[in-house]
Enzyme design. Structure first.
Site, PDB file in Angstrom:
ATOM      1  N   ARG A 153      27.564  51.778  52.786  1.00  0.00           N
ATOM      2  CA  ARG A 153      27.901  52.382  51.484  1.00  0.00           C
ATOM      3  C   ARG A 153      29.387  52.710  51.356  1.00  0.00           C
ATOM      4  O   ARG A 153      29.769  53.628  50.623  1.00  0.00           O
ATOM      5  CB  ARG A 153      27.057  53.632  51.223  1.00  0.00           C
ATOM      6  CG  ARG A 153      25.558  53.349  51.226  1.00  0.00           C
ATOM      7  CD  ARG A 153      24.766  54.468  50.580  1.00  0.00           C
ATOM      8  NE  ARG A 153      23.346  54.243  50.767  1.00  0.00           N
ATOM      9  CZ  ARG A 153      22.645  54.726  51.794  1.00  0.00           C
ATOM     10  NH1 ARG A 153      23.220  55.475  52.690  1.00  0.00           N
ATOM     11  NH2 ARG A 153      21.366  54.450  51.905  1.00  0.00           N
ATOM     12  N   HIS A 156      38.925  32.048  32.080  1.00  0.00           N
ATOM     13  CA  HIS A 156      37.609  31.957  32.731  1.00  0.00           C
ATOM     14  C   HIS A 156      36.842  30.742  32.237  1.00  0.00           C
ATOM     15  O   HIS A 156      36.150  30.072  33.018  1.00  0.00           O
ATOM     16  CB  HIS A 156      36.784  33.215  32.444  1.00  0.00           C
ATOM     17  CG  HIS A 156      37.131  34.367  33.337  1.00  0.00           C
ATOM     18  ND1 HIS A 156      36.550  35.607  33.202  1.00  0.00           N
ATOM     19  CD2 HIS A 156      37.979  34.460  34.371  1.00  0.00           C
ATOM     20  CE1 HIS A 156      37.058  36.416  34.126  1.00  0.00           C
ATOM     21  NE2 HIS A 156      37.929  35.736  34.833  1.00  0.00           N
ATOM     22  N   HIS A 159      43.492  29.962  39.773  1.00  0.00           N
ATOM     23  CA  HIS A 159      43.275  31.075  38.840  1.00  0.00           C
ATOM     24  C   HIS A 159      44.528  31.319  37.983  1.00  0.00           C
ATOM     25  O   HIS A 159      44.450  31.436  36.763  1.00  0.00           O
ATOM     26  CB  HIS A 159      42.901  32.321  39.630  1.00  0.00           C
ATOM     27  CG  HIS A 159      42.719  33.541  38.782  1.00  0.00           C
ATOM     28  ND1 HIS A 159      41.697  33.659  37.863  1.00  0.00           N
ATOM     29  CD2 HIS A 159      43.443  34.693  38.695  1.00  0.00           C
ATOM     30  CE1 HIS A 159      41.797  34.829  37.252  1.00  0.00           C
ATOM     31  NE2 HIS A 159      42.836  35.479  37.737  1.00  0.00           N
ATOM     32  N   GLU A 178      51.034  35.229  36.917  1.00  0.00           N
ATOM     33  CA  GLU A 178      50.601  36.628  36.793  1.00  0.00           C
ATOM     34  C   GLU A 178      51.803  37.547  36.587  1.00  0.00           C
ATOM     35  O   GLU A 178      51.707  38.566  35.883  1.00  0.00           O
ATOM     36  CB  GLU A 178      49.803  37.070  38.026  1.00  0.00           C
ATOM     37  CG  GLU A 178      48.485  36.335  38.219  1.00  0.00           C
ATOM     38  CD  GLU A 178      47.335  36.859  37.346  1.00  0.00           C
ATOM     39  OE1 GLU A 178      47.458  37.966  36.779  1.00  0.00           O
ATOM     40  OE2 GLU A 178      46.322  36.154  37.231  1.00  0.00           O
ATOM     41  N   ARG A 238      43.444  49.332  31.041  1.00  0.00           N
ATOM     42  CA  ARG A 238      43.426  48.345  32.119  1.00  0.00           C
ATOM     43  C   ARG A 238      42.913  46.999  31.641  1.00  0.00           C
ATOM     44  O   ARG A 238      43.268  45.951  32.203  1.00  0.00           O
ATOM     45  CB  ARG A 238      42.562  48.865  33.275  1.00  0.00           C
ATOM     46  CG  ARG A 238      42.639  47.969  34.483  1.00  0.00           C
ATOM     47  CD  ARG A 238      42.091  48.647  35.713  1.00  0.00           C
ATOM     48  NE  ARG A 238      42.012  47.705  36.804  1.00  0.00           N
ATOM     49  CZ  ARG A 238      41.649  48.031  38.032  1.00  0.00           C
ATOM     50  NH1 ARG A 238      41.346  49.279  38.314  1.00  0.00           N
ATOM     51  NH2 ARG A 238      41.594  47.123  38.971  1.00  0.00           N
ATOM     52  N   LYS A 277      51.390  47.212  37.240  1.00  0.00           N
ATOM     53  CA  LYS A 277      49.943  47.236  37.463  1.00  0.00           C
ATOM     54  C   LYS A 277      49.488  48.602  37.975  1.00  0.00           C
ATOM     55  O   LYS A 277      48.471  49.136  37.512  1.00  0.00           O
ATOM     56  CB  LYS A 277      49.514  46.143  38.437  1.00  0.00           C
ATOM     57  CG  LYS A 277      48.021  46.204  38.697  1.00  0.00           C
ATOM     58  CD  LYS A 277      47.383  44.906  39.059  1.00  0.00           C
ATOM     59  CE  LYS A 277      45.863  45.073  39.093  1.00  0.00           C
ATOM     60  NZ  LYS A 277      45.170  43.881  39.552  1.00  0.00           N
ATOM     61  N   LYS A 295      39.749  46.250  42.523  1.00  0.00           N
ATOM     62  CA  LYS A 295      38.658  45.354  42.139  1.00  0.00           C
ATOM     63  C   LYS A 295      38.295  44.463  43.315  1.00  0.00           C
ATOM     64  O   LYS A 295      39.157  43.820  43.913  1.00  0.00           O
ATOM     65  CB  LYS A 295      39.086  44.465  40.976  1.00  0.00           C
ATOM     66  CG  LYS A 295      39.076  45.147  39.640  1.00  0.00           C
ATOM     67  CD  LYS A 295      39.282  44.090  38.555  1.00  0.00           C
ATOM     68  CE  LYS A 295      39.330  44.702  37.186  1.00  0.00           C
ATOM     69  NZ  LYS A 295      39.497  43.654  36.157  1.00  0.00           N
ATOM     70  N   HIS A 303      42.743  35.897  30.463  1.00  0.00           N
ATOM     71  CA  HIS A 303      41.648  35.724  31.422  1.00  0.00           C
ATOM     72  C   HIS A 303      40.355  35.241  30.777  1.00  0.00           C
ATOM     73  O   HIS A 303      39.598  34.516  31.409  1.00  0.00           O
ATOM     74  CB  HIS A 303      41.384  37.033  32.179  1.00  0.00           C
ATOM     75  CG  HIS A 303      42.348  37.263  33.305  1.00  0.00           C
ATOM     76  ND1 HIS A 303      43.701  37.367  33.109  1.00  0.00           N
ATOM     77  CD2 HIS A 303      42.155  37.367  34.650  1.00  0.00           C
ATOM     78  CE1 HIS A 303      44.298  37.556  34.282  1.00  0.00           C
ATOM     79  NE2 HIS A 303      43.382  37.554  35.230  1.00  0.00           N
ATOM     80  N   GLU A 354      38.661  50.769  34.326  1.00  0.00           N
ATOM     81  CA  GLU A 354      38.752  49.753  33.284  1.00  0.00           C
ATOM     82  C   GLU A 354      37.993  50.119  32.017  1.00  0.00           C
ATOM     83  O   GLU A 354      37.227  49.319  31.477  1.00  0.00           O
ATOM     84  CB  GLU A 354      38.247  48.405  33.820  1.00  0.00           C
ATOM     85  CG  GLU A 354      38.817  47.245  33.039  1.00  0.00           C
ATOM     86  CD  GLU A 354      38.558  45.915  33.714  1.00  0.00           C
ATOM     87  OE1 GLU A 354      37.641  45.817  34.519  1.00  0.00           O
ATOM     88  OE2 GLU A 354      39.310  44.981  33.430  1.00  0.00           O
ATOM     89  N   ASN A 405      43.696  41.714  31.309  1.00  0.00           N
ATOM     90  CA  ASN A 405      42.909  40.494  31.176  1.00  0.00           C
ATOM     91  C   ASN A 405      43.515  39.512  30.182  1.00  0.00           C
ATOM     92  O   ASN A 405      42.865  38.531  29.818  1.00  0.00           O
ATOM     93  CB  ASN A 405      41.472  40.833  30.787  1.00  0.00           C
ATOM     94  CG  ASN A 405      40.722  41.460  31.944  1.00  0.00           C
ATOM     95  OD1 ASN A 405      40.813  40.984  33.065  1.00  0.00           O
ATOM     96  ND2 ASN A 405      40.008  42.536  31.675  1.00  0.00           N
TER      97      ASN A 405
END
Lengths: 358, 358
Positions: A118, A249, A262, A182, A238, A224, A140, A245, A234, A242
């Site tokens: 955990r 994607h 990416h 980026e 935040r 960032k 993330k 993105h 997020e 994206n």
């Protein structure tokens, strides 16, 4: 060596940026107190840097795991194998997982650390520019699902990030450019002055000029870290990160996550977002051209694969940025200013998809 | 209907306890705002209660997933299947996962919710006494690994818990007793008055007398909620809740998680912990006998399988309560008072293991 701090209360952590950090035992030991370390890398990066790191921490028990190299292995199955190694070595809650490699290694090592017992500590040692400016900052972690990218994961902050700029010398030029995409993204969203600087220093960055790289990494991490501090989970700002993105994607998913890097997909995605912003009257055509020219200067792709507007739309639909069935997008209001919104006309979206994917 | 609140700042949530809650649309709707609900149950509980729940929420999109029934299916593989259903139905970040069943369903549904899109909401609808007094309170989610129980998981708090005492009518008597073992555990750790009450009301509880059950559930949830509030991430007091669990894990692991119910293993584990406490001079032999008598009154097992002391020790070693190679244990200082410590003699541990497992 430079040090930044990401301020997240009890989950705050430092980012170190410098040349030769991976062999700097004093800096590493300062943040890594655990006796038991799981060093997760891949079959490309491990042979280059694992020994250097192990030599810098001679008093620790270090177990070395090397994953196959590639986004196609960023799956729950391979995370499960990392967990198997932790169990087999009887690592306790007080161990630390080290992610040595690019974003894929960081995502998988971080998610393994998030799930093991955990949640155990992990540290990032990013060896790609993309990971240094993006995925190693913000907490993330996760893996892909056949139905979409990063659909399975956790928010799990590292205890420290060590960005060794010396590792960029072994990075393929195409990956360097994907990382620079980026960097451009941060400038487009937050900082027009930084965008000017990037236009003026493209050649130095592509030539791996050390001072230019260090400045680009530091400014990207600052931007960032600032948005992560404001919005760790997020829920708000935040989401601006994206930019490019959602369209990106669709490009990656349609091509099976293997043909486009990416950062390349994000580059083209940002141009599509800029174009859609212009169709909505938010941005002038001249500024869209400026974005296109900048991407070209960094030899980044500006044309999406011709998969058809409907297929692109379908791939966008499983993206995490869906709210009650409506796709929310990051659009540009200016260079250096963005908004995250579901308030746009469907006609503009369809026209944009037709122009770029049709 | 009773309501308790678990106070965890922005992660606070209510626990409702009452007869017939699963068909009480008003109470359910008050806490479940999501349009898209994934109802996770198993092949035993689903046929009994899924329809009732679905009928109480007629305006929602409810997707029904039924896992095979049993601890042996509490694996990453089955969590992966739940995630597949979420992806296939294009559930967004604003969905809610409902866990309808016992602790296994709760752990798996909760861990699926924790991992899906880096965390979506989930609610617990526990249908076993064990889940109502233990696993539905506290935010622990996860799955087993061949190398040990609950080695993979996350802390993920529910948005609400609905404990419908009417569901206990369909619970096998052996599972009811296993749940009562956890009730006894709270009393042994925290509350000597509650222990007296349990000794006096054993017959009523075993006969499913509603008021007695409601009191036992409420007091157990209060005691657990109180310790979770003080120590959400299990850095301190919350570890006391593991009374009997380290010895119990050895029993469960050695028997492949199939022969002993969790609560049964904990019952025997608590007696072993009490016995070790007596060997260390913390507890009188008379109080150890009182623990044994109480467990027998509830028809709970008091003899561990004769797997040998060394094997029992090995299984304890992969338990999460290892700190720097040393096994920490919860021991009793009195009835109603416990301590979590690595400060004990190895001779006492070995003598205890030999007496119970040898």
């Amino acid at each position: 060596m430079m040090q930044l701090n990401v301020s997240l209360g009890e989950r705050s952590y430092p980012i170190f940026i410098g040349h030769g950090l991976l062999s700097d035992g004093a800096v590493l030991r300062g943040c890594l107190q655990a006796q038991d370390l799981l060093l997760v890398s891949n079959t490309t990066v491990g042979p280059l840097y694992a020994e250097l790191l192990t030599a810098a921490l001679p008093d620790r028990r270090i177990v070395d795991v090397r994953l196959p190299d590639g986004e196609q292995y960023k799956t729950l199955e391979y995370v499960s194998r990392v967990l198997d190694v932790l169990v087999a070595n009887r690592f306790g809650r007080d161990c630390t997982v080290l992610a040595l490699g690019g974003g894929v290694v960081g995502d998988m090592a971080g998610f393994s650390a998030a799930c093991y017992q955990r949640g155990v500590a992990f540290a990032q040692l990013p060896t790609t520019l993309l990971a240094q400016v993006d995925s190693s900052v913000g907490g993330k972690t996760g893996v892909n699902h056949p139905g979409g990218k990063n659909l399975i994961g956790a928010f799990h902050q590292p205890v420290a990030v060590f960005s060794d700029t010396a590792t960029l010398a072994t990075l393929p030029p195409r990956e360097l450019r994907a990382g620079l995409a980026e960097v451009i993204k941060y400038a487009l969203i937050f900082d027009a002055v930084f965008l000017d600087w990037l236009e003026a220093h493209a050649a130095e960055l592509l030539a791996l000029q050390p001072e230019a790289l260090a400045h680009a990494i530091r400014r990207s991490c600052e931007l960032k870290a600032d948005v992560v501090r404001r919005d760790e989970r997020e829920a708000g700002d935040r989401a601006l990160l994206n930019l490019g993105h959602t369209f990106g994607h669709a490009i990656e998913a349609a091509t099976g996550y293997t043909q486009w890097l990416h950062g390349e997909a994000v580059a083209t995605g940002m141009l599509i977002a800029a174009d859609m912003s212009a169709r909505l009257g938010l941005l002038s055509d001249a500024l869209v051209s400026r974005v296109r020219d900048l991407l070209r200067r960094f030899d980044l792709p500006v044309q999406a694969p011709r998969i058809g507007a409907q297929r692109a739309f379908d791939y966008m639909g499983v993206d995490k940025k869906v709210k009650a069935g409506r796709i929310r997008l990051v659009l540009l209001e200016n260079l250096g200013a963005a908004r995250f919104t579901a308030d746009y006309s469907n006609d503009a979206l369809q026209a944009t998809l037709a122009a770029h994917f049709g």
